[in-house]
Design an enzyme around this catalytic site. Sequence first.
Site, short mmCIF file in Angstrom:
data_model
loop_
_atom_site.label_atom_id
_atom_site.label_comp_id
_atom_site.label_asym_id
_atom_site.label_seq_id
_atom_site.Cartn_x
_atom_site.Cartn_y
_atom_site.Cartn_z
N ASP A 48 0.89 -1.17 0.00
CA ASP A 48 0.00 0.00 0.00
C ASP A 48 0.93 1.21 0.00
OD1 ASP A 48 -1.66 2.11 0.57
OD2 ASP A 48 -2.40 1.33 2.49
N ASP A 96 -12.91 5.31 3.18
CA ASP A 96 -11.48 5.37 3.48
C ASP A 96 -11.09 6.79 3.88
OD1 ASP A 96 -8.72 5.43 3.45
OD2 ASP A 96 -8.49 4.36 1.56
#
Length: 585
Positions: free
Chosen positions: A9, A169
């Site tokens: 990520d 998110d």
Amino acid sequence: MSEKIIGIDLGTTNSEVALYQDGELKVFEDQSSKLFPSYVGIDDQGELVVGTQARNQYAAYPERSIKSIKRKMGSDEQVIMADKEYHPQEISAIILRRLKEIAEENLGQEISKAVITVPAYFSDRQRQATREAGEIAGLEVMKIINEPTAAALVYESGHKGEKQLLVYDLGGGTFDVSVVRMEEAVVEVISSHGNNHLGGDDFDAVILELLLEHLRDEYEIEEPDQRVISRLRHAAEKAKIELSSQPFTTIEEEYLLEKDGNPVHLRMELSRDRYEELITPFIDETIEAVHTALRDCGLVATAIDEVLLVGGSTRTPLVRSRLEQDLHQVAHGEIDPDLCVAGGAAIQGAILAGDSVEAVLVDITPYTFGTDTLGMEDGIPIPYFYVPIIKKNSPIPIKKSEVFYTIRPNQESVQVTVFQGEEPDARENIELGQFSVNGLSEGPANNEIIIGFSLDVNGILHAEATEKRTGLSKSITIDNAITRFEDDELDSARERIKDLFGDRTEQVGDAEEADDNADQGRKADKDNDLIDKAKNLLEAVTDDDDREDIVALLEEISDARKNGDKEQFQTAVEELTELIFYIEN
Ligand code: AMP
């Protein structure tokens, strides 16, 4: 053995690297942290520094430090670090290279393949730049996947069939909401919306503003220097994180600066209520974006099967509660919201490597724990009003506290009862323990009492009540608060009980004889209800002895049925009735 493919990520503020192997998801640590700051810099000696060290020098030496390079990926803009120009891909490559090394150090072997995540809104150019960064770092980029897709993969790794998920998110500096459709092996983002400049940094900024106001009002300090501001920003973030689990926090910075030759020690208390008021406009904006994303793909909120929380800022209780109220469903945050995107990338890596992937397991509490208070609805008092403190499915270990108030002036004591369950009427939950705090200080009603629960991975629940004004406190510890059958144990117990009783209509003694007798028929129904109740209770009881007693009595009842022993049957039924009464009360 197939070659390992790591998941990365590559975040704006932090990055993470993970691997899914042998049914287990591992997020690798660097300097005891799974979060790797996405910072690059050149130190005093002219050496390259990455991660924490680069972040630490950022405030003092911005001219030789780079942060948030992700925002520039795909553009032609170059960044200057210590008088030299770099393409965004090169800076990202330095971060990726270090992440590759972290994985290699942890695994003791070389790694050359990765899956990297990008935001759903990234253009082809931005994706291509990310791929190039991976290649410069010496990684073969097997796939670039969307961050919400990765989150869906980690939560739904064992899932089959069609599902629609909403991925919310909220990170440090960015906010995205996406609707993801899963159909067998295909996962696609069907709509996405957000704000590239909204996140936890804004929450820190409102606290920082309060601190600056405090310095102005209390000490007539108008414009503190950068070093002071940097210290205050750090303190603001710490306070924000504390307010996610407790109702008040005290921000203390000793020797913050000097005023007229005297040191200034800053001390300011902040309540969660006040903080929540200040961040409400940001949260309103995110909720609007959720509706825009739903509208864009033509879905109504009820069409969403699961809501997933991603990004460190979703640990803010107000974020979660507003979202749950708005969408009328519980949001999932069981998998660490900072790490689940890297985890999903690692799962994608494992799938590409041909490994079989199972559901990801995390330590969570299967129960809600709380206490009772005198509630109010339209001015009418509601006794035994249940207040959950640690909610079901929270990752453990966990520590949470809430504030309660005395109801009478000069109230000398409060009694705290600890419950397990979710019923709004506390009496319908299972009572685990009780204690009192005596000797409270004199004063008007509304004396603040903070009740905190902590639950560890061994199921030990610690409950503490503290009078905020004086620090007077009392606590209890409850062992085995979440001890229950392991899943397979529970399955085998269920099977055993099912085998014992066979068909539910089976009755003691001669069935035909019972049929003839209406009274006996009613009694048999009652007995069957009792047995059903005992079976249900088996899954809810927390005490091992109680559970064993229930199983023993159910076995005795079954034996009695088989042998046609009415006396033994009757005695066991009576004992079971008593035991259930005892457990329930
Ligand atoms: P991410 O970009 O996903 O790593 O998220 C980082 C953001 O999450 C930062 O603004 C952190 O301050 C914030 N954060 C981390 N832990 C918490 C917490 N317990 N409560 C509120 N915000 C948090």
